[in-house]
Scaffold this active site. Sequence first.
Site, PDB file in Angstrom:
ATOM      1  N   GLU A 129      32.100  33.503  34.122  1.00 48.84           N
ATOM      2  CA  GLU A 129      33.194  34.479  34.283  1.00 48.84           C
ATOM      3  C   GLU A 129      32.891  35.800  33.576  1.00 48.84           C
ATOM      4  O   GLU A 129      33.324  36.859  34.030  1.00 48.84           O
ATOM      5  CB  GLU A 129      34.520  33.885  33.790  1.00 48.84           C
ATOM      6  CG  GLU A 129      34.975  32.632  34.541  1.00 48.84           C
ATOM      7  CD  GLU A 129      35.161  32.822  36.043  1.00 48.84           C
ATOM      8  OE1 GLU A 129      35.361  33.975  36.479  1.00 48.84           O
ATOM      9  OE2 GLU A 129      35.085  31.826  36.786  1.00 48.84           O
ATOM     10  N   HIS A 138      29.165  36.709  43.147  1.00 46.81           N
ATOM     11  CA  HIS A 138      28.478  35.420  43.226  1.00 46.81           C
ATOM     12  C   HIS A 138      27.058  35.540  43.776  1.00 46.81           C
ATOM     13  O   HIS A 138      26.757  36.416  44.579  1.00 46.81           O
ATOM     14  CB  HIS A 138      29.297  34.443  44.083  1.00 46.81           C
ATOM     15  CG  HIS A 138      30.521  33.972  43.372  1.00 46.81           C
ATOM     16  ND1 HIS A 138      31.703  33.672  44.014  1.00 46.81           N
ATOM     17  CD2 HIS A 138      30.754  33.759  42.049  1.00 46.81           C
ATOM     18  CE1 HIS A 138      32.598  33.286  43.123  1.00 46.81           C
ATOM     19  NE2 HIS A 138      32.051  33.339  41.923  1.00 46.81           N
TER      20      HIS A 138
END
Lengths: 191, 124
Positions: A129, A138
């Site tokens: 995170e 991602h």
Amino acid sequence: FSYFYGKPRWTRPSPINLSYAFSPDHTLDYLTSKQVKAAFAAAFARWAAVIPVSFHPTEDYRSADVTIGFFKGDHGDGEPFDGVLGVLGHAFSPENGRFHLDASERWAVDLSEEKSKVAVDLESVATHEIGHVLGLAHSSVKEAIMYPSLKPRTKKVDLRIDDVEGVQALYGSNPNFKLSSLYESDMYSNG
Amino acid sequence: RPAPTPSEMATETLNATWHNFSKFLDAPRGSQLLGMSDLKLYFHRFGYLLPKRKINTTVTFSDEFDEEFESAVVEYQKRLGLETTGKLDKDTMETIMAPRCGMSDAAVHPSPAGLTKQLHTTQH
């Protein structure tokens, strides 16, 4: 690696110093504050080792750059959590700083001590995170920290070349870091 | 018997949200399976499928494994480093059902290598 649309990053003058704080209200009752803070300190340190960005804890939650909390269900940001497993957490892109973890998970700081089959390693998710907080989206590289999924009872905290190249393209390299050492490490671990 | 510790209780509590998707393993294109719309909602949530229908503000999908969904599966497989079969094979289903980050996979700026096409942006 990939970035959020518009490639947002923290834009303050170098060297960038970011403060982080934990919500005093949204905590866990089975891990101590010290344990949680240690896991996050380790996660922040991994990113700080490769880019010229430093992170420091503060008690002032309202004014911190990065605000961290454990929330259940609908917690007001339009992305409700879903209970045990499923979604583990989410963090916002720069320069928002909000960092939310699903309080329904069984968070672990030491998997050898935590016996739950659904335990999730806190430092691993924190490291992922923080990548979002810094501006990485991602990755399709399974070994990368920024790959979106993590199995229960799995510890995955080491930044891979994909992560490092992505974040260094945003912030530059920490002068004390040598990418060649990571190449050697990756080659060794991949046989 | 002493009361179970929170750790023991958590062991008994497994999430069924995505576990139910296992029934779609190897579902063929053209099939109509009850609950496929939930799997499509998953693909929508993480940035792979745009809705055809909206009822008020609620996004809805059909239960048909149609061409559009197959394209979404291919895109998902490409982005998650899976073999691009366009099918709901074992590796794909295991990846779908694995716990994950809640951030969408779609709001991306491709890397220099040209990883993906951009689908749309999100509030994040």
